[in-house]
Design a protein around this motif. Structure first.
Motif, PDB file in Angstrom:
ATOM      1  N   HIS A  19      48.406 -12.305 -58.894  1.00  0.00           N
ATOM      2  CA  HIS A  19      47.967 -11.185 -58.077  1.00  0.00           C
ATOM      3  C   HIS A  19      46.737 -10.535 -58.702  1.00  0.00           C
ATOM      4  CE1 HIS A  19      51.634 -11.464 -55.776  1.00  0.00           C
ATOM      5  NE2 HIS A  19      52.371 -11.270 -56.847  1.00  0.00           N
ATOM      6  N   VAL A  56      46.690 -13.322 -48.284  1.00  0.00           N
ATOM      7  CA  VAL A  56      46.349 -14.372 -49.248  1.00  0.00           C
ATOM      8  C   VAL A  56      47.563 -14.706 -50.108  1.00  0.00           C
ATOM      9  CG1 VAL A  56      44.909 -14.955 -51.244  1.00  0.00           C
ATOM     10  CG2 VAL A  56      43.906 -13.783 -49.268  1.00  0.00           C
ATOM     11  N   ASP A  57      48.240 -13.690 -50.619  1.00  0.00           N
ATOM     12  CA  ASP A  57      49.417 -13.913 -51.464  1.00  0.00           C
ATOM     13  C   ASP A  57      50.568 -14.537 -50.694  1.00  0.00           C
ATOM     14  OD1 ASP A  57      47.976 -12.771 -53.483  1.00  0.00           O
ATOM     15  OD2 ASP A  57      49.082 -10.875 -53.515  1.00  0.00           O
ATOM     16  N   ARG A  58      50.674 -14.222 -49.398  1.00  0.00           N
ATOM     17  CA  ARG A  58      51.810 -14.695 -48.622  1.00  0.00           C
ATOM     18  C   ARG A  58      51.578 -16.025 -47.923  1.00  0.00           C
ATOM     19  NH1 ARG A  58      52.687 -12.328 -44.339  1.00  0.00           N
ATOM     20  NH2 ARG A  58      50.864 -10.973 -44.219  1.00  0.00           N
ATOM     21  N   ALA A 102      48.233 -18.048 -47.725  1.00  0.00           N
ATOM     22  CA  ALA A 102      47.215 -19.026 -48.117  1.00  0.00           C
ATOM     23  C   ALA A 102      47.817 -20.106 -49.012  1.00  0.00           C
ATOM     24  CB  ALA A 102      46.071 -18.322 -48.845  1.00  0.00           C
ATOM     25  N   PRO A 161      48.450 -22.294 -52.145  1.00  0.00           N
ATOM     26  CA  PRO A 161      48.258 -21.850 -53.532  1.00  0.00           C
ATOM     27  C   PRO A 161      46.920 -22.262 -54.141  1.00  0.00           C
ATOM     28  CG  PRO A 161      50.497 -22.603 -53.221  1.00  0.00           C
ATOM     29  CD  PRO A 161      49.776 -22.907 -51.936  1.00  0.00           C
ATOM     30  N   THR A 181      44.089 -22.485 -52.808  1.00  0.00           N
ATOM     31  CA  THR A 181      42.952 -21.714 -52.287  1.00  0.00           C
ATOM     32  C   THR A 181      42.960 -20.260 -52.726  1.00  0.00           C
ATOM     33  OG1 THR A 181      44.065 -20.996 -50.242  1.00  0.00           O
ATOM     34  CG2 THR A 181      42.995 -23.179 -50.225  1.00  0.00           C
ATOM     35  N   ARG A 182      44.061 -19.789 -53.259  1.00  0.00           N
ATOM     36  CA  ARG A 182      44.196 -18.354 -53.515  1.00  0.00           C
ATOM     37  C   ARG A 182      43.185 -17.802 -54.518  1.00  0.00           C
ATOM     38  NH1 ARG A 182      50.849 -18.257 -53.545  1.00  0.00           N
ATOM     39  NH2 ARG A 182      51.052 -18.764 -51.308  1.00  0.00           N
ATOM     40  N   LEU A 217      39.882 -17.392 -52.617  1.00  0.00           N
ATOM     41  CA  LEU A 217      39.935 -16.321 -51.636  1.00  0.00           C
ATOM     42  C   LEU A 217      39.970 -14.958 -52.314  1.00  0.00           C
ATOM     43  CD1 LEU A 217      42.438 -17.925 -49.097  1.00  0.00           C
ATOM     44  CD2 LEU A 217      39.986 -17.518 -48.745  1.00  0.00           C
ATOM     45  N   ARG A 218      40.662 -14.868 -53.453  1.00  0.00           N
ATOM     46  CA  ARG A 218      40.675 -13.611 -54.206  1.00  0.00           C
ATOM     47  C   ARG A 218      39.301 -13.310 -54.774  1.00  0.00           C
ATOM     48  NH1 ARG A 218      46.159 -15.740 -56.829  1.00  0.00           N
ATOM     49  NH2 ARG A 218      47.647 -14.866 -55.332  1.00  0.00           N
ATOM     50  N   ASP A 255      41.707 -10.906 -50.024  1.00  0.00           N
ATOM     51  CA  ASP A 255      42.963 -10.163 -50.116  1.00  0.00           C
ATOM     52  C   ASP A 255      42.738  -8.664 -50.027  1.00  0.00           C
ATOM     53  OD1 ASP A 255      41.615 -10.203 -52.535  1.00  0.00           O
ATOM     54  OD2 ASP A 255      43.418 -10.320 -53.766  1.00  0.00           O
TER      55      ASP A 255
END
Length: 323
Positions: A14, A24-26, A28, A30, A32-33, A36-37, A42
């Motif tokens: 996080h 994103v946390d829920r 996307a 894993p 790519t997270r 994206l962050r 997010d």
């Protein structure tokens, strides 16, 4: 084993200042997270704050030149996509240049680069990919808009370094974040009238307002590491400065509207547009009443509420164009 709720933010993946349960946390994948962050997907508030001046420009420019055209629908949609991509590219560049500073600040050390989730080389490639797609969107506009878009890159490049050499880095953010007011006006009408420049200045004052509030979250860490900001510059006088920025935001936007909507159209369009601005002012005034600049959670909540504040004016300006 450390319980999940006691693990450091970076270990759980996080980012500390992202809302819990964000998409994103829920949702996307894993892999790519981290990317994206890095683009702040997010934390979409930045995309909204970049897009809103574009919306202001499109709907206000429509008041000047005979209402809406079908091409304006593309301007609205494409500027939203472009805001997402360019905000992502800008945030990626910001995190590359600030990676050492971010690692020393509690709120930002969980970001992908200082936490080791993304390398600097990978971040540079990611930034280039986002900028390239944005360029393709920009090329669908007229040539004046294309050159204005190219010119904005200088502002984007300079901003991350501003807090190292000036107490007013929020000015540089405002210059860049509200450039869409000029660019989208040019995309609609093929020119940049005085009203577009005044609308841009209004947006800059708005950015000084909301980003000073945002900067109050980090004022203690910033003081320790020597990072400059208007929050540190104003200190206990921040409420007075914020009120001044609020007033300038509204007065400049009203001036842009008055310059754009001719008296020959009658009072209804002008009054409709001005009501939207007055409600925008009311929302910001209510923010001031709830302000606690020593409470980071309150600062973040009020900062995010500026999405709703800025959007208030949009439907009123649109209705004014239809009258």
């Amino acid at each position: 084993m450390i319980p999940t709720n006691e693990m450091p933010e970076a270990a759980r993946g996080h980012v500390a200042d992202a809302a819990r349960g964000n998409w994103v946390d829920r949702l996307a994948p894993p892999a790519t997270r981290p990317w994206l962050r890095l683009s702040r997907a997010d934390r979409p508030i930045g995309t909204w704050l970049l897009w809103i001046p574009c919306l202001w420009a499109v709907v206000l420019a429509a008041n000047e030149g005979g209402g809406f055209a079908w091409s304006d629908l593309w301007l609205v949609i494409s500027s939203g996509i472009g805001a997402f991509l360019m905000r992502g590219a800008g945030c990626t560049w910001n995190d590359i240049t600030d990676r050492n500073i971010d690692g020393a600040v509690a709120r930002t050390r969980s970001r992908p680069i200082p936490s080791g989730q993304v390398t600097v080389k990978g971040a540079l490639l990611w930034m280039a990919a986002q900028a390239l797609i944005s360029a393709l969107i920009l090329l669908s506009y007229n040539w004046l808009s294309v050159w204005l878009g190219v010119a904005s890159l200088a502002l984007v490049a300079i901003y991350p370094f501003a807090k190292r050499f000036t107490w007013w880095p929020q000015v540089f953010l405002g210059l860049a974040f509200n450039w869409g007011a000029i660019l989208l006006w040019a995309a609609h009408s093929g020119e940049v009238p005085l009203a577009a420049v005044i609308l841009w200045l209004s947006g800059i004052c708005w950015t000084l307002y909301y980003d000073t509030i945002y900067a109050h979250q980090d004022k203690e860490d910033d003081a320790l590491i020597g990072v400059k900001s208007t929050a540190r510059l104003f200190g206990d006088n921040s409420p007075r400065w914020l009120l001044g920025f609020l007033i300038l935001t509204i007065l400049l936007m009203m001036a842009a509207i008055i310059l754009t909507i001719p008296a020959s159209r009658g009072p209804a369009p002008l009054l409709t547009a001005l009501v939207g601005v007055w409600l925008f002012a009311l929302h910001m005034g209510l923010q001031m009443r709830r302000m606690d600049l020593d409470d980071p959670a309150v600062c973040l909540r009020i900062f995010r509420s500026n999405r709703d504040a800025g959007l208030i004016a949009v439907p009123f300006l649109a209705v004014a164009a239809l009258l």
